[in-house]
Each structure stands twice: as structure tokens, then as C-alpha cells.
Design a protein around this motif. Structure first.
Motif, PDB file in Angstrom:
ATOM      1  N   ALA A   1      -5.120   4.923   3.474  1.00  0.00           N
ATOM      2  CA  ALA A   1      -4.958   6.354   3.193  1.00  0.00           C
ATOM      3  C   ALA A   1      -3.568   6.633   2.632  1.00  0.00           C
ATOM      4  O   ALA A   1      -3.394   7.457   1.722  1.00  0.00           O
ATOM      5  CB  ALA A   1      -5.199   7.160   4.465  1.00  0.00           C
ATOM      6  N   LEU A   2      -2.553   5.945   3.166  1.00  0.00           N
ATOM      7  CA  LEU A   2      -1.197   6.073   2.647  1.00  0.00           C
ATOM      8  C   LEU A   2      -1.144   5.653   1.179  1.00  0.00           C
ATOM      9  O   LEU A   2      -0.565   6.349   0.329  1.00  0.00           O
ATOM     10  CB  LEU A   2      -0.253   5.211   3.475  1.00  0.00           C
ATOM     11  N   ALA A   3      -1.785   4.514   0.862  1.00  0.00           N
ATOM     12  CA  ALA A   3      -1.764   4.006  -0.508  1.00  0.00           C
ATOM     13  C   ALA A   3      -2.468   4.962  -1.463  1.00  0.00           C
ATOM     14  O   ALA A   3      -2.026   5.136  -2.610  1.00  0.00           O
ATOM     15  CB  ALA A   3      -2.418   2.629  -0.556  1.00  0.00           C
ATOM     16  N   ASP A   4      -3.547   5.582  -1.016  1.00  0.00           N
ATOM     17  CA  ASP A   4      -4.244   6.522  -1.883  1.00  0.00           C
ATOM     18  C   ASP A   4      -3.342   7.686  -2.292  1.00  0.00           C
ATOM     19  O   ASP A   4      -3.471   8.227  -3.391  1.00  0.00           O
ATOM     20  CB  ASP A   4      -5.507   7.054  -1.194  1.00  0.00           C
ATOM     21  N   GLU A   5      -2.414   8.063  -1.417  1.00  0.00           N
ATOM     22  CA  GLU A   5      -1.506   9.165  -1.755  1.00  0.00           C
ATOM     23  C   GLU A   5      -0.289   8.689  -2.544  1.00  0.00           C
ATOM     24  O   GLU A   5       0.086   9.298  -3.550  1.00  0.00           O
ATOM     25  CB  GLU A   5      -1.028   9.880  -0.502  1.00  0.00           C
ATOM     26  N   LEU A   6       0.318   7.573  -2.121  1.00  0.00           N
ATOM     27  CA  LEU A   6       1.608   7.170  -2.684  1.00  0.00           C
ATOM     28  C   LEU A   6       1.527   6.008  -3.670  1.00  0.00           C
ATOM     29  O   LEU A   6       2.457   5.802  -4.451  1.00  0.00           O
ATOM     30  CB  LEU A   6       2.568   6.751  -1.561  1.00  0.00           C
ATOM     31  N   GLY A   7       0.452   5.242  -3.601  1.00  0.00           N
ATOM     32  CA  GLY A   7       0.426   3.965  -4.308  1.00  0.00           C
ATOM     33  C   GLY A   7       0.224   4.079  -5.804  1.00  0.00           C
ATOM     34  O   GLY A   7      -0.279   5.078  -6.331  1.00  0.00           O
ATOM     35  N   LYS A   8       0.584   3.003  -6.473  1.00  0.00           N
ATOM     36  CA  LYS A   8       0.401   2.839  -7.911  1.00  0.00           C
ATOM     37  C   LYS A   8      -0.645   1.747  -8.116  1.00  0.00           C
ATOM     38  O   LYS A   8      -0.710   0.789  -7.344  1.00  0.00           O
ATOM     39  CB  LYS A   8       1.740   2.429  -8.535  1.00  0.00           C
ATOM     40  N   MET A   9      -1.484   1.875  -9.131  1.00  0.00           N
ATOM     41  CA  MET A   9      -2.536   0.896  -9.343  1.00  0.00           C
ATOM     42  C   MET A   9      -1.941  -0.494  -9.629  1.00  0.00           C
ATOM     43  O   MET A   9      -0.954  -0.617 -10.362  1.00  0.00           O
ATOM     44  CB  MET A   9      -3.430   1.316 -10.505  1.00  0.00           C
ATOM     45  N   PRO A  10      -2.534  -1.538  -9.056  1.00  0.00           N
ATOM     46  CA  PRO A  10      -2.020  -2.896  -9.238  1.00  0.00           C
ATOM     47  C   PRO A  10      -2.511  -3.510 -10.552  1.00  0.00           C
ATOM     48  O   PRO A  10      -3.322  -4.440 -10.571  1.00  0.00           O
ATOM     49  CB  PRO A  10      -2.586  -3.637  -8.026  1.00  0.00           C
ATOM     50  N   LEU A  11      -2.034  -2.974 -11.657  1.00  0.00           N
ATOM     51  CA  LEU A  11      -2.473  -3.487 -12.957  1.00  0.00           C
ATOM     52  C   LEU A  11      -2.033  -4.938 -13.130  1.00  0.00           C
ATOM     53  O   LEU A  11      -1.021  -5.362 -12.571  1.00  0.00           O
ATOM     54  CB  LEU A  11      -1.890  -2.635 -14.078  1.00  0.00           C
ATOM     55  N   PRO A  12      -2.779  -5.705 -13.903  1.00  0.00           N
ATOM     56  CA  PRO A  12      -2.386  -7.101 -14.143  1.00  0.00           C
ATOM     57  C   PRO A  12      -1.005  -7.180 -14.790  1.00  0.00           C
ATOM     58  O   PRO A  12      -0.565  -6.232 -15.459  1.00  0.00           O
ATOM     59  CB  PRO A  12      -3.476  -7.609 -15.097  1.00  0.00           C
ATOM     60  N   PRO A  13      -0.318  -8.303 -14.628  1.00  0.00           N
ATOM     61  CA  PRO A  13       1.051  -8.422 -15.163  1.00  0.00           C
ATOM     62  C   PRO A  13       1.134  -8.322 -16.678  1.00  0.00           C
ATOM     63  O   PRO A  13       2.207  -8.025 -17.209  1.00  0.00           O
ATOM     64  CB  PRO A  13       1.498  -9.807 -14.663  1.00  0.00           C
ATOM     65  N   TYR A  14       0.023  -8.553 -17.379  1.00  0.00           N
ATOM     66  CA  TYR A  14       0.078  -8.477 -18.845  1.00  0.00           C
ATOM     67  C   TYR A  14      -0.075  -7.039 -19.364  1.00  0.00           C
ATOM     68  O   TYR A  14      -0.023  -6.811 -20.570  1.00  0.00           O
ATOM     69  CB  TYR A  14      -0.986  -9.382 -19.474  1.00  0.00           C
ATOM     70  N   ILE A  15      -0.273  -6.062 -18.476  1.00  0.00           N
ATOM     71  CA  ILE A  15      -0.273  -4.658 -18.875  1.00  0.00           C
ATOM     72  C   ILE A  15       1.075  -4.074 -18.460  1.00  0.00           C
ATOM     73  O   ILE A  15       1.387  -3.987 -17.275  1.00  0.00           O
ATOM     74  CB  ILE A  15      -1.429  -3.878 -18.234  1.00  0.00           C
ATOM     75  N   ALA A  16       1.881  -3.703 -19.447  1.00  0.00           N
ATOM     76  CA  ALA A  16       3.260  -3.288 -19.183  1.00  0.00           C
ATOM     77  C   ALA A  16       3.308  -1.826 -18.740  1.00  0.00           C
ATOM     78  O   ALA A  16       2.753  -0.945 -19.409  1.00  0.00           O
ATOM     79  CB  ALA A  16       4.108  -3.469 -20.440  1.00  0.00           C
ATOM     80  N   ARG A  17       3.947  -1.598 -17.593  1.00  0.00           N
ATOM     81  CA  ARG A  17       4.152  -0.247 -17.096  1.00  0.00           C
ATOM     82  C   ARG A  17       5.544  -0.165 -16.459  1.00  0.00           C
ATOM     83  O   ARG A  17       6.012  -1.116 -15.833  1.00  0.00           O
ATOM     84  CB  ARG A  17       3.103   0.131 -16.033  1.00  0.00           C
TER      85      ARG A  17
END
Length: 357
Positions: A142-158
Motif C-alpha cells: 500500500a505504501l508503494a502504491d502511494e509513493l513508489g515509482k514503476m520499476p522500468l527496465p534499465p534500458y528505459i531511461a528515466r
């Protein structure tokens, strides 16, 4: 078999950094195995190829926004990537931590007003068991749903804070992901192209959809690391298949069985190899199945998949599916990929799709 057979050159500009403007606007490369020919279409054309008499098996695992940012007691930054629960109460998780050298066992990190976290253990895979103390949430999920960032693969730059973060929360998730199955550290990306309209079209044409859940782990990005394919240690992932989906897999009426994504293939093939009957309730097991040429498939007649990384186990799987009886699928897949690159298809998680019939 030499693992170098599964290498190819992927230009960096062919790696999709964002999804198509609309889910079904992605391109679709259609492979007809019997006729050994390909077509170039769009994903919105999928109902031209599937429909009456087809059973589609899809992974409804939901990706948790699992990247949490915090601070160490010194004030330095900490990043925690949630992998899987380590306790029944939802307060302990196996994680990846950065910077790992500054977060040894016995250390802690926190985000004021939200949580404190304590590093309890480190395993042989450099994963850390972390215990969370939460200020306002009932669980770490539940904490992650509010604060978290999606764990995109390392080859997608963010960037750490990126204007595309909210869009990623929607698009790096299938439309049929189940809130009760928030178990994936990476998306089952072949399903990202589906829209409610396409699902409705296929069902109107007589297709049926059947859900299963494979807990996609970070191991899906692990490249081949041995000279011989046979020596590679494949990653392990938990999966669960409901009684109704088991029944559909054992249907011998001649319905074509279509897997949406390699995660569905791993679940289906592992289940059929282990069980010869329908198990009441859910069949739960751990897939440690490594599929490479040649390979007879027990429960897959057609496959929807994305374009995969060089030197990956997923290339092994797709090559085997192109030619289940031999090894010609390896060179054929590389030829297909070369044409896709020339025609500017978009590769990897946010890229375009293939339909193999």
C-alpha cells in the motif's frame, strides 16, 4: 549449443523509450510458421488472425510501483527496489538496495512521515531482507502504491523525478492486471498492447480469455552468461493457475491455445510438465523451466510476444517456438529481427509485438 548463436546487434535507437501513443497502435509482425512468411500489420489488426475457437492465456500479475526513495541517517540518498514479500504480515520484503555498500546488514533508511526500514539480512544473490515500520499504511504494498515509482527496465531511461512517471504507472501495466496479484517486478509486456476494444472484439468472435499469474522477477532481464546454453542457470518464478484455467489448458476439443507473452508460456509449459490432472483450487509451483531449441511445446499453438534483448533466454524460447522440431528457428528469428530493425520496429518492453501462428 553455443550461446553466441543468440546474439544480434540491436541499435540503441530501436529501443523504445516510451509506449505507442495508443496501446493498439503498436506494430504487429505476423509470422506464419507453416508457410514460412511474415506480414507487417498493427496490433489493432489482431482480430483478423484470432477469434472463434481460440483460447487465450494471459498473465494477470500486476506490477507494483516498487522503487522507493529514502534517506540514510547521514542524510545520503537511498533507493529500495521491492522484489517479493519475506513475511506473511507484508512488512518484510526481499529488496535490492542502492548504494549497497552504505546499507549493510544492521543499517537503516527512512522517509519522514512514512516509514523506517531496517536491513536484516543479505543473501547470496545480493538481495536484502528489509523490515519496515510504517507510519500510516497497512502494508508495504500500500505504501508503494502511494509513493513508489514503476520499476522500468534499465534500458528505459528515466530521471529520479520524471514527467512521464504517472504515464508509466498506467502504460507499464496491462489493462487486465489484477489488484489481488500485485506480485510482478516487471510487466508481462506482450499484454501491454491489449485494449478493452480488442478484448471485446475477440470475445465477440468466439475467443475466450483465461488468467494465470506468474510472479515476474528481475531475473527475466538476466542475460545468458555461459558459453554453452545447457550450462545457463535459468531464473525461478512462482506461478499460480486457477482450476478453470487448468481446465481450459486440458481441453482437447481442438481449440487453438494462444499464449500472451513468454511468462504465460513458462507457466503453461511448466504446469503441463509437472501435472497430469486438474488440481482443485489453484495449482501453485515455481517455474525453473529453460526453453531452448529444439523443444516440443505441450500447450502452446500460437504466441504473442515482444522483440527481446540480445543474449536473452527469451530469444531461446521464441527460437524454439519458431521451429519446435529443430534449430532452424535461431537463424530465422535473427533474419526476422534484422528485417524488423530495417523497417524501424520498436524493440523491448515498450516496443512493438509479434504474433507467431
Amino acid at each position: 549449443m553455443d550461446s553466441s548463436l543468440f546474439d544480434y546487434h540491436l541499435p540503441e535507437d530501436r529501443i523504445a523509450q516510451e509506449p505507442a501513443a495508443q496501446r493498439d497502435a503498436s506494430r504487429l509482425l505476423v509470422v506464419h510458421r507453416e508457410e514460412r512468411r511474415i506480414e507487417h500489420r498493427h496490433f489493432s489488426d489482431l482480430p483478423d488472425y484470432l477469434g472463434d475457437g481460440d483460447s487465450l492465456f494471459r498473465n494477470n500479475a500486476r506490477v507494483l510501483p516498487a522503487r522507493l526513495f529514502a534517506q540514510r541517517p547521514t542524510g545520503g540518498a537511498a533507493e529500495c527496489l521491492l522484489l517479493r514479500p519475506a513475511s506473511n504480515d507484508g512488512l518484510e520484503w526481499w529488496t535490492l538496495l542502492r548504494p549497497g555498500k552504505k546499507l549493510p546488514v544492521g543499517s537503516s533508511f527512512a522517509r519522514d512521515g512514512y516509514f523506517q526500514a531496517f536491513v536484516e539480512e543479505k543473501n547470496d544473490n545480493a538481495e536484502y531482507r528489509v523490515r519496515f515500520e510504517l507510519a500510516n499504511h497497512s502494508s508495504v504494498a500500500a505504501l508503494a502504491d502511494e509513493l513508489g515509482k514503476m520499476p522500468l527496465p534499465p534500458y528505459i531511461a528515466r530521471e529520479r523525478s520524471d514527467q512521464r512517471d504517472e504515464a508509466d504507472k498506467e502504460r507499464y501495466q496491462t489493462i487486465y492486471a489484477s489488484a489481488e496479484k500485485s506480485v510482478a517486478a516487471a510487466a508481462p509486456t506482450a499484454g501491454l498492447h491489449f485494449t478493452p476494444k480488442i478484448v471485446a472484439q475477440l470475445e465477440a468472435q468466439g475467443a475466450t480469455f483465461h488468467d494465470l499469474a506468474l510472479h515476474v522477477g528481475m531475473g527475466t532481464f538476466k542475460p545468458l552468461q555461459t558459453e554453452r546454453i545447457e550450462d545457463h542457470q535459468i531464473h525461478r518464478e512462482i506461478y499460480e493457475i486457477s482450476e478453470s484455467t487448468q481446465s481450459a489448458l486440458r481441453d482437447d476439443s481442438g481449440r487453438r491455445k494462444v499464449c500472451i507473452g513468454t511468462t504465460s508460456v513458462r507457466s503453461v509449459e511448466d504446469y503441463l510438465a509437472k501435472s497430469d490432472r486438474i488440481v482443485p483450487g489453484n495449482f501453485v509451483s515455481e517455474a525453473a523451466i529453460f526453453i531452448y531449441p529444439p523443444r516440443q511445446f505441450l500447450g502452446v499453438d500460437a504466441l504473442i510476444t515482444n522483440f527481446h534483448q540480445p543474449n536473452s533466454t527469451l530469444l531461446c524460447l521464441v527460437s524454439a517456438f519458431l521451429d519446435p522440431h529443430g534449430t532452424s528457428g535461431i537463424d530465422w528469428l535473427k533474419a526476422i529481427y534484422a528485417e524488423a530493425i530495417e523497417r524501424k520496429y520498436r524493440f523491448l518492453s515498450y516496443g512493438d509485438a509479434m504474433l507467431i501462428l
